[in-house]
Design a protein around this motif. Structure first.
Motif, short mmCIF file in Angstrom:
data_model
loop_
_atom_site.label_atom_id
_atom_site.label_comp_id
_atom_site.label_asym_id
_atom_site.label_seq_id
_atom_site.Cartn_x
_atom_site.Cartn_y
_atom_site.Cartn_z
N ASP A 141 0.81 -1.21 0.00
CA ASP A 141 0.00 0.00 0.00
C ASP A 141 0.85 1.27 0.00
N LEU A 142 1.91 1.26 -0.81
CA LEU A 142 2.79 2.42 -0.91
C LEU A 142 2.30 3.35 -2.02
N ASN A 143 2.64 4.61 -1.90
CA ASN A 143 2.28 5.55 -2.97
C ASN A 143 3.38 5.55 -4.03
N TYR A 144 3.14 6.26 -5.12
CA TYR A 144 4.07 6.23 -6.24
C TYR A 144 5.44 6.82 -5.88
N THR A 145 5.46 7.80 -5.03
CA THR A 145 6.74 8.39 -4.61
C THR A 145 7.57 7.36 -3.85
N ILE A 153 13.70 4.55 -9.32
CA ILE A 153 13.22 5.09 -10.59
C ILE A 153 12.47 6.38 -10.30
N SER A 154 12.12 7.12 -11.34
CA SER A 154 11.37 8.37 -11.14
C SER A 154 9.92 8.04 -10.81
N VAL A 155 9.23 9.02 -10.25
CA VAL A 155 7.81 8.85 -9.91
C VAL A 155 7.03 8.57 -11.20
N THR A 160 4.15 4.84 -14.84
CA THR A 160 4.14 4.20 -16.15
C THR A 160 4.24 2.69 -16.02
N ASN A 161 5.13 2.22 -15.14
CA ASN A 161 5.27 0.78 -14.94
C ASN A 161 3.99 0.17 -14.38
#
Length: 192
Positions: A141-145, A153-155, A160-161
């Motif tokens: 349950d982590l956020n994209y950041t 990798i970048s946010v 995108t992934n």
């Protein structure tokens, strides 16, 4: 000087590196994981990696920082790898646990097992980064950041992934008339 000697192939320098930094590495590693044996195994892997790739290592101003950073990477990599293995096992258990307990459910059980196999196969077709992103998003349950930091990798790449992984799963599962909602449901309830 110690680092240069080690890189040049001096075994005494290698042993001195181990003697000088192993206790500090252990204390540092225990901050990320409380499993003493696991941390010791990761330190062992670190020194095996160092020895194997010694000629290719870059110069460093701080041996301790270099070793700490490398140990942290190994710990996270090993824990993620172990978590992904547990993911398949937990997915199987969860699907089996949701099947009704009566005689006429044998067919449903077989369909669920087939669905689970198809889902596991669809997940295995994803890139490792996509698999890890899915795990971190739905299981942890982590956020994209946070995902971006852990996967280095970048946010935007994390987003995108995730998008590509879900699109690929939807495509694979729709061929077999299995809803991606099953996948999301299982993950979102944190039952894996």
């Amino acid at each position: 000087m110690l680092w240069k000697s080690f890189k040049a192939g001096d075994d005494k320098a290698f042993y001195e590196l181990y003697d000088q930094y192993s206790d500090a590495l252990y204390s540092f590693g225990m901050q990320f994981c409380k499993d003493s044996d696991f941390v010791k195994d990761c330190i062992h892997d670190l020194f095996l990696e160092l020895h194997k790739y010694r000629e290719q290592l870059r110069p460093t101003d701080s041996i301790q920082f270099y070793l700490f950073r490398t140990l942290k990477r190994i710990i996270h990599k090993q824990r993620l790898s172990m978590s992904l293995l547990k993911l398949d096992h937990k997915l199987e258990k969860t699907i089996r646990a949701h099947s009704p307990a009566c005689d006429e459910t044998i067919i449903d059980s077989e369909r669920q097992e087939e669905g689970m196999d198809l889902l596991a196969n669809a997940i295995s077709q994803l890139t490792k980064v996509q698999q890890r992103a899915l795990f971190l998003k739905f299981e942890q349950d982590l956020n994209y950041t946070e995902i971006a930091v852990l996967l280095n990798i970048s946010v935007e790449s994390a987003r995108t992934n995730m998008y590509r992984a879900l699109k690929s799963l939807r495509k694979s599962l729709s061929k077999h008339e299995i809803s991606l909602n099953l996948f999301v449901l299982l993950y979102s309830k944190n039952q894996l």
